[in-house]
Design an enzyme around this catalytic site. Structure first.
Site, PDB file in Angstrom:
ATOM      1  N   GLU A  11       0.848  -1.201   0.000  1.00  0.00           N
ATOM      2  CA  GLU A  11       0.000   0.000   0.000  1.00  0.00           C
ATOM      3  C   GLU A  11       0.879   1.244   0.000  1.00  0.00           C
ATOM      4  O   GLU A  11       1.859   1.317   0.730  1.00  0.00           O
ATOM      5  CB  GLU A  11      -0.891   0.027   1.251  1.00  0.00           C
ATOM      6  CG  GLU A  11      -1.746   1.288   1.327  1.00  0.00           C
ATOM      7  CD  GLU A  11      -2.474   1.454   2.647  1.00  0.00           C
ATOM      8  OE1 GLU A  11      -3.450   0.724   2.874  1.00  0.00           O
ATOM      9  OE2 GLU A  11      -2.065   2.308   3.451  1.00  0.00           O
ATOM     10  N   ARG A 102     -16.340   2.820   3.338  1.00  0.00           N
ATOM     11  CA  ARG A 102     -17.230   3.921   3.734  1.00  0.00           C
ATOM     12  C   ARG A 102     -16.392   5.155   4.038  1.00  0.00           C
ATOM     13  O   ARG A 102     -16.721   6.263   3.664  1.00  0.00           O
ATOM     14  CB  ARG A 102     -18.023   3.529   4.986  1.00  0.00           C
ATOM     15  CG  ARG A 102     -18.987   4.622   5.423  1.00  0.00           C
ATOM     16  CD  ARG A 102     -19.439   4.449   6.851  1.00  0.00           C
ATOM     17  NE  ARG A 102     -18.343   4.683   7.792  1.00  0.00           N
ATOM     18  CZ  ARG A 102     -18.466   4.545   9.104  1.00  0.00           C
ATOM     19  NH1 ARG A 102     -19.608   4.160   9.629  1.00  0.00           N
ATOM     20  NH2 ARG A 102     -17.429   4.780   9.902  1.00  0.00           N
ATOM     21  N   GLY A 103     -15.265   4.953   4.726  1.00  0.00           N
ATOM     22  CA  GLY A 103     -14.467   6.083   5.217  1.00  0.00           C
ATOM     23  C   GLY A 103     -14.979   6.510   6.578  1.00  0.00           C
ATOM     24  O   GLY A 103     -16.082   6.141   6.992  1.00  0.00           O
ATOM     25  N   ALA A 118     -19.985   0.697   3.407  1.00  0.00           N
ATOM     26  CA  ALA A 118     -19.146   0.199   2.309  1.00  0.00           C
ATOM     27  C   ALA A 118     -19.903  -0.838   1.471  1.00  0.00           C
ATOM     28  O   ALA A 118     -19.673  -0.961   0.263  1.00  0.00           O
ATOM     29  CB  ALA A 118     -17.865  -0.399   2.877  1.00  0.00           C
ATOM     30  N   LYS A 266       7.871   4.010   2.358  1.00  0.00           N
ATOM     31  CA  LYS A 266       9.294   3.859   2.685  1.00  0.00           C
ATOM     32  C   LYS A 266       9.857   2.645   1.923  1.00  0.00           C
ATOM     33  O   LYS A 266       9.654   1.499   2.324  1.00  0.00           O
ATOM     34  CB  LYS A 266       9.481   3.677   4.193  1.00  0.00           C
ATOM     35  CG  LYS A 266       9.048   4.909   4.982  1.00  0.00           C
ATOM     36  CD  LYS A 266       9.609   4.911   6.367  1.00  0.00           C
ATOM     37  CE  LYS A 266       9.087   6.064   7.202  1.00  0.00           C
ATOM     38  NZ  LYS A 266       9.125   7.372   6.579  1.00  0.00           N
TER      39      LYS A 266
HETATM   40  P1  FAD Z   1     -18.094  -0.228   6.740  1.00  0.00           P
HETATM   41  O1  FAD Z   1     -17.779  -1.567   6.238  1.00  0.00           O
HETATM   42  O2  FAD Z   1     -19.269   0.485   6.159  1.00  0.00           O
HETATM   43  O3  FAD Z   1     -18.255  -0.341   8.325  1.00  0.00           O
HETATM   44  C1  FAD Z   1     -18.274   0.832   9.135  1.00  0.00           C
HETATM   45  C2  FAD Z   1     -18.995   0.515  10.448  1.00  0.00           C
HETATM   46  O4  FAD Z   1     -20.390   0.360  10.181  1.00  0.00           O
HETATM   47  C3  FAD Z   1     -18.541  -0.789  11.114  1.00  0.00           C
HETATM   48  O5  FAD Z   1     -18.613  -0.597  12.505  1.00  0.00           O
HETATM   49  C4  FAD Z   1     -19.591  -1.797  10.656  1.00  0.00           C
HETATM   50  O6  FAD Z   1     -19.717  -2.889  11.554  1.00  0.00           O
HETATM   51  C5  FAD Z   1     -20.830  -0.923  10.613  1.00  0.00           C
HETATM   52  N1  FAD Z   1     -21.855  -1.377   9.660  1.00  0.00           N
HETATM   53  C6  FAD Z   1     -21.648  -1.861   8.413  1.00  0.00           C
HETATM   54  N2  FAD Z   1     -22.823  -2.149   7.828  1.00  0.00           N
HETATM   55  C7  FAD Z   1     -23.792  -1.819   8.718  1.00  0.00           C
HETATM   56  C8  FAD Z   1     -25.234  -1.867   8.710  1.00  0.00           C
HETATM   57  N3  FAD Z   1     -25.902  -2.341   7.653  1.00  0.00           N
HETATM   58  N4  FAD Z   1     -25.900  -1.434   9.814  1.00  0.00           N
HETATM   59  C9  FAD Z   1     -25.243  -0.960  10.909  1.00  0.00           C
HETATM   60  N5  FAD Z   1     -23.881  -0.887  10.971  1.00  0.00           N
HETATM   61  C10 FAD Z   1     -23.184  -1.309   9.895  1.00  0.00           C
HETATM   62  N6  FAD Z   1      -9.938   5.330   5.056  1.00  0.00           N
HETATM   63  C11 FAD Z   1      -9.747   6.333   4.165  1.00  0.00           C
HETATM   64  O7  FAD Z   1     -10.312   7.417   4.344  1.00  0.00           O
HETATM   65  N7  FAD Z   1      -8.959   6.180   3.069  1.00  0.00           N
HETATM   66  C12 FAD Z   1      -8.326   5.008   2.783  1.00  0.00           C
HETATM   67  O8  FAD Z   1      -7.621   4.910   1.776  1.00  0.00           O
HETATM   68  C13 FAD Z   1      -8.500   3.921   3.692  1.00  0.00           C
HETATM   69  N8  FAD Z   1      -7.935   2.712   3.466  1.00  0.00           N
HETATM   70  C14 FAD Z   1      -8.177   1.662   4.336  1.00  0.00           C
HETATM   71  C15 FAD Z   1      -7.608   0.420   4.048  1.00  0.00           C
HETATM   72  C16 FAD Z   1      -7.831  -0.664   4.900  1.00  0.00           C
HETATM   73  C17 FAD Z   1      -7.232  -2.009   4.563  1.00  0.00           C
HETATM   74  C18 FAD Z   1      -8.604  -0.492   6.086  1.00  0.00           C
HETATM   75  C19 FAD Z   1      -8.819  -1.647   7.031  1.00  0.00           C
HETATM   76  C20 FAD Z   1      -9.175   0.743   6.372  1.00  0.00           C
HETATM   77  C21 FAD Z   1      -8.968   1.841   5.504  1.00  0.00           C
HETATM   78  N9  FAD Z   1      -9.536   3.094   5.745  1.00  0.00           N
HETATM   79  C22 FAD Z   1      -9.334   4.132   4.849  1.00  0.00           C
HETATM   80  C23 FAD Z   1     -10.277   3.345   7.001  1.00  0.00           C
HETATM   81  C24 FAD Z   1     -11.811   3.153   6.850  1.00  0.00           C
HETATM   82  O9  FAD Z   1     -12.306   4.058   5.896  1.00  0.00           O
HETATM   83  C25 FAD Z   1     -12.450   3.412   8.225  1.00  0.00           C
HETATM   84  O10 FAD Z   1     -12.092   2.400   9.136  1.00  0.00           O
HETATM   85  C26 FAD Z   1     -13.960   3.629   8.228  1.00  0.00           C
HETATM   86  O11 FAD Z   1     -14.359   4.082   9.527  1.00  0.00           O
HETATM   87  C27 FAD Z   1     -14.793   2.377   7.948  1.00  0.00           C
HETATM   88  O12 FAD Z   1     -14.768   2.053   6.625  1.00  0.00           O
HETATM   89  P2  FAD Z   1     -15.340   0.609   6.146  1.00  0.00           P
HETATM   90  O13 FAD Z   1     -15.244   0.597   4.694  1.00  0.00           O
HETATM   91  O14 FAD Z   1     -14.698  -0.462   6.928  1.00  0.00           O
HETATM   92  O15 FAD Z   1     -16.874   0.784   6.610  1.00  0.00           O
END
Ligand code: FAD
Length: 288
Positions: A11, A102-103, A118, A266
């Site tokens: 990454e 989702r972010g 997401a 890095k």
């Molecule tokens: P989701 O999968 O939507 O989950 C978010 C929360 O909502 C979780 O607690 C989940 O349990 C809950 N949830 C999901 N569906 C439902 C539902 N139907 N009802 C109720 N609750 C629900 N962030 C950035 O801004 N830019 C990046 O480039 C970036 N890269 C990342 C790469 C990786 C590998 C990881 C692990 C994270 C990254 N993040 C990045 C961080 C991420 O955007 C945050 O952790 C964000 O808060 C959650 O995104 P998610 O896609 O996991 O969300």
């Protein structure tokens, strides 16, 4: 059952200054020839400034490193129209891999309504571009917004069912947390590959950032390294890299699907780790 080789991916993140751009292109040029299974490019969460940041960097990776490229796409603050246009642009660039996110929800900024989670983005991408590979984020130590592990896994199952082809974990330093999470996924019938996110700690500032911002449990062995080398940055870096290599060896021994290395831009660290683990991934080691 046929055994497949574990994958190794990297990454990188877009820099926010011209100096950063020059440093990063140097970094990426040093990664040339390592042949990871893909390189992913992160994105800013709030209102995608995609063209100048993520897309530009993804294009550089694709054109200069000639390897598969994945773009991160946080969607809380974008609309379907904006995502559709980005997907078309990616397709023209021959980039077919997206990490659908989702972010974070930023205090004071109201999200758009199109993609609440997401899983909504994942479903949308699969409808628009069925040939794209869509990855999702997952959290061996539970996402901070979740009430509990059970809810988190249930939502993860929904995300996978909405079209995720593979998952990439949040960073972790205790492999046991990952193995427990893998088991919970298997019980919940989540059967896609789970790539383990590994971030080597190379300085004290970074370690403090991880402790404050990521819900990652730090094992005693790891805390001992931070204590012992708090005044010795060279040894701390070496020990941090050795710790990451140790984690990777253990993961591969336990049949992980893949390792996703948070390089923090890095090159020397990434190359060092690559050199010490390449054969585990059936890749050629760097020569110099
Ligand atoms: P989701 O999968 O939507 O989950 C978010 C929360 O909502 C979780 O607690 C989940 O349990 C809950 N949830 C999901 N569906 C439902 C539902 N139907 N009802 C109720 N609750 C629900 N962030 C950035 O801004 N830019 C990046 O480039 C970036 N890269 C990342 C790469 C990786 C590998 C990881 C692990 C994270 C990254 N993040 C990045 C961080 C991420 O955007 C945050 O952790 C964000 O808060 C959650 O995104 P998610 O896609 O996991 O969300």
């Amino acid at each position: 059952m046929t055994e497949t080789n574990p994958t190794l991916s990297f990454e990188v993140f877009p820099p926010n200054s011209q100096v950063g751009v020059n440093n990063l292109t140097d970094t990426l040029d040093q990664l040339k020839g390592l042949n990871p299974s893909f390189i992913s490019v992160t994105a800013s969460n709030h209102k995608l400034n995609y063209e100048e940041t993520t897309i530009n960097l993804a294009k550089y990776v694709k054109d200069n490193l000639h390897c598969h490229t994945m773009v991160h796409m946080p969607a809380a603050y974008v609309t379907k129209t904006e995502v559709r246009s980005i997907l078309n642009r990616l397709e023209k660039m021959n980039i077919h891999q997206v990490l659908a996110l989702r972010g974070d929800i930023v205090e004071g900024y109201i999200p758009e309504k199109d993609f609440k989670y997401a899983s909504d983005l994942t479903q949308f991408i699969k409808q628009e571009k069925p040939d794209f590979t869509v990855s999702g984020a997952c959290y061996p130590e539970v996402h901070p917004d979740s009430k509990n592990r059970v809810d988190d896994i249930r939502h993860l199952k929904d995300k996978v069912d909405s079209g995720c082809d593979q998952l990439i974990t949040q960073l972790f330093y205790d492999n046991e947390q990952f193995y427990r999470f893998q088991e919970e996924c298997a019980i919940a019938d989540i059967n896609v590959p789970i790539l383990a996110g590994i971030m080597p700690i190379v300085n004290r500032k970074q370690a403090l950032h991880v402790i404050e911002n990521c819900a990652a449990r730090l094992p005693k062995k790891f805390i001992n390294i931070l204590d012992k080398y708090k005044d010795n940055p060279v040894s701390l870096k070496e020990a941090g890299i050795a710790y990451a290599v140790d984690q990777i060896v253990d993961l591969v021994t336990n049949d992980v699907s893949g390792v996703h290395l948070y390089t923090m831009n890095k090159a020397d660290t990434a190359k060092h780790i690559f050199k010490n683990t390449a054969s585990l991934f059936h890749l050629d080691s760097v020569t110099e």
